[in-house]
Design a protein around this motif. Structure first.
Motif, short mmCIF file in Angstrom:
data_model
loop_
_atom_site.label_atom_id
_atom_site.label_comp_id
_atom_site.label_asym_id
_atom_site.label_seq_id
_atom_site.Cartn_x
_atom_site.Cartn_y
_atom_site.Cartn_z
N THR A 1 -8.32 -0.72 -1.49
CA THR A 1 -8.82 -0.89 -0.60
C THR A 1 -9.73 0.18 -0.17
N ASN B 1 -2.44 -9.13 2.05
CA ASN B 1 -4.62 -8.44 3.24
C ASN B 1 -4.10 -7.14 3.65
N VAL B 2 -5.49 -6.59 3.86
CA VAL B 2 -5.28 -5.78 4.52
C VAL B 2 -6.58 -5.19 5.32
N CYS B 3 -7.12 -5.85 6.64
CA CYS B 3 -7.92 -5.51 7.67
C CYS B 3 -7.98 -4.18 7.92
N ARG B 4 -9.37 -4.22 8.87
CA ARG B 4 -9.67 -3.00 10.03
C ARG B 4 -9.29 -3.03 11.40
N LEU B 5 -7.98 -2.65 11.18
CA LEU B 5 -7.88 -2.93 12.88
C LEU B 5 -8.59 -2.22 13.65
N ASP B 6 -9.57 -0.86 13.40
CA ASP B 6 -10.10 -0.20 14.50
C ASP B 6 -11.22 1.32 12.95
N ASN B 7 -12.20 1.70 13.93
CA ASN B 7 -12.33 2.60 13.05
C ASN B 7 -11.56 3.49 12.24
N MET C 1 -12.84 0.73 -2.40
CA MET C 1 -13.89 -0.15 -2.05
C MET C 1 -14.24 0.72 -0.77
N LEU C 2 -13.21 0.73 0.42
CA LEU C 2 -14.34 1.70 1.42
C LEU C 2 -15.41 2.69 0.99
#
Lengths: 173, 375
Positions: free
Chosen positions: B111, B12-18, B114-115
């Protein structure tokens, strides 16, 4: 978006099963945020020759070849083993639309190899000394393991005996 | 119907910060279980803070691989990274970590797509292939009765050759013509001469040397240098001599045979039984009889039965199959660096001076594989 909710999730599962006398079926399934795909490869033992292949591939952006099964059948007759990656990629094509497909076929083939590897590893003794002897014996049987990874790197305890024997052979020949 | 082997990979790939993605991967199969985490800075897709954990492993030394897990730190995931990952993480740490890492790279790239981030020059959807067993050792040995024995010099290392023969290394790679080779043709020639060879054949992968280039090399080094080619076919690698057409990609062996035969060339099956890391052909029940039925042997003119980079058992099986099929047997070092030049070669009874002579000699069947290695 909350930071602990994934932007992208990925799940690839490869399984290998016996489907008849001297035949294995290896299936690679991929579900991720943009893909739903499955490739199944049938392999005949002992030659490890690919004798059948089929699958489907859905992706948000990529378009697989129109007749996917016909395209995949280009690899029928190829043997699972050394050199297979370049052969599979060469036969199926390396453009962006095919890369994931090629990878999945390779994963199926690697599943077959790992399945056979597991059978060898099941023979390893549980005790420390026995396990050490078993794994250091593997590199003597298959020298291509030497320096192949950290466990079999030059200087590792697992290869000391192998290195000593090699040196002895070289100095006595 | 029950599964004998299963491998699952979850990522999985999450966003830690901007500015940062955090990537978590698990590889769990019927042998291994391992995890990998790293972060990616979104500005340039640089990879950092790589951490790995073993949950299940095989050899007592597998945990050493974690010492090298950070070798991939700093990689820009916009670039093709497969080769570098295999050479660093795969070789110095563990190929299963390399495999998982490359899957995670794919996940990061998807990812980013997608972004809809705008990243210059990115080959973002490129899934990159898993590592493969292709390293090999070499062992000379005794042979079956029907095929010429690989002769072995009594001398140590590479220093001497048998009297009265003409020794040619029929299988040799050079850099940069073969991307997998590490030494130049000039370096290979110098070593080949030093080791007492009478000639070498340049058999770079799907690469065609020009007659002019080779002629210059011959004159400069006063040494017999001949052109060959190692062609990738659907049935494996083939050494081709006397055929100078450019070949791109993977060809069907049957088609190659047709073309080569039309020009009077000669095809040798290269290392036909090069195998796996932990099991051998006989472990899976491959016999001389079943191996002899392989399609490839219908289309080749000879078999390389002494290759400098495969195991003793693999060379033995090749010799026994060649004998069973009454196919001529050759030897070649398959050298990719100078230390390997001339480990194995082919001993001809009489000299030849050009490619026409080589093909005629190969057609005669009067030669034998020869090991010049001290191993």
């Amino acid at each position: 978006m909350p930071r602990n909710i994934p932007l992208f999730t990925f799940n690839r599962c490869t399984s290998v099963e016996v489907v008849g006398d001297n035949e294995l079926r290896s299936v690679c399934r991929l579900r991720d945020s943009v893909t739903d795909a499955e490739i199944a490869v049938n392999v005949r033992l002992p030659d490890l020759e690919i004798i059948g292949i089929s699958g489907y591939f859905h992706h948000d952006r990529l378009q697989p070849p129109a007749d996917l099964d016909a395209h995949l059948r280009r690899v029928v007759g190829v043997r699972v083993g050394s050199g297979m990656l370049k052969i599979i990629a060469g036969l199926l094509g390396e453009d962006e639309n095919c890369r994931q497909l090629v990878y999945m076929v390779e994963e199926c083939c690697h599943g077959v190899i790992l399945n056979l590897t597991r059978k060898v590893l099941l023979q390893a003794p549980d005790d420390e000394a026995g396990s050490f002897a078993f794994f250091s014996g593997l590199v003597k049987k298959s020298t291509r393991l030497y320096d192949r990874c950290a466990a079999y790197a030059a200087g590792s305890p697992l290869v000391r005996e192998f290195e000593a024997e090699k040196q002895e052979r070289e100095s006595s020949s | 119907m029950s599964s004998q082997f299963m491998r699952s990979k979850l990522i999985n790939v999450c966003r830690l910060d901007n500015n940062t993605l955090v990537v978590h991967g698990v590889l769990d199969d019927s042998i291994y279980s391992l995890e990998l985490d790293f972060k990616v800075e979104l500005a340039g897709l640089g990879c950092f803070d790589v951490e790995g954990r073993w949950l299940r492993w095989t050899t007592p030394e597998c945990p050493r691989s974690l010492e090298f897990i950070r070798l991939v730190e700093g990689l820009k995931l916009t670039d093709p990274v497969s080769e570098r990952v295999h050479k660093t993480l795969g070789r110095r740490s563990c190929r299963h970590y390399a495999n998982l890492f490359l899957e995670m790279v794919y996940a990061v790239r998807e990812t980013v797509r997608m972004l809809e981030l705008d990243l210059p020059g990115a080959a973002l959807s490129e899934p990159e292939p898993p590592a493969e067993a292709d390293e090999a050792g070499d062992e000379p040995e005794k042979v079956s009765s029907t095929v010429a024995s690989p002769e072995r010099t009594a001398s140590r290392g590479f220093s001497q050759k048998p009297a009265g023969g003409f020794i040619v290394d029929l299988h040799l790679h050079t850099a940069p013509a073969s991307p997998c080779a590490s030494d130049s043709v000039a370096e290979m020639i110098v070593v080949a001469k030093k080791r007492g060879l009478d000639g070498i054949c340049l058999t770079d992968h799907n690469y065609l040397w020009s007659e002019k280039e080779v002629q210059k090399l011959r004159e400069r080094h006063d040494f017999l240098i001949l052109r060959g080619n190692e062609v990738v076919t659907d049935q494996g690698d083939m050494l081709v001599f006397g055929f100078h057409e450019e070949i791109r990609g993977v060809v069907r062996l049957r088609d190659l045979k047709e073309q080569v035969a039309a020009r009077g060339g000669f095809i040798i099956a290269a290392h036909p039984f090069r195998g796996f890391l932990t099991f051998a052909a006989d472990d899976i029940g491959l016999t001389v009889e079943s191996a002899s039925r392989r399609e490839m042997f219908k289309w080749v003119d000879g078999v390389e039965v002494l290759n400098g980079r495969v195991t003793e058992n693999e060379n033995r099986l090749a010799r026994e199959v060649a004998a069973a099929l009454h196919l001529p047997a050759t030897g070649g070092s398959d050298a990719h660096q100078v230390s390997e030049v001339g480990r194995c070669a082919t001993l001809f009874p009489a000299p030849f001076h050009d490619e026409t002579g080589l093909v005629a000699a190969l057609r005669s069947g009067d030669y034998r594989p020869l090991s010049l290695s001290g191993d």
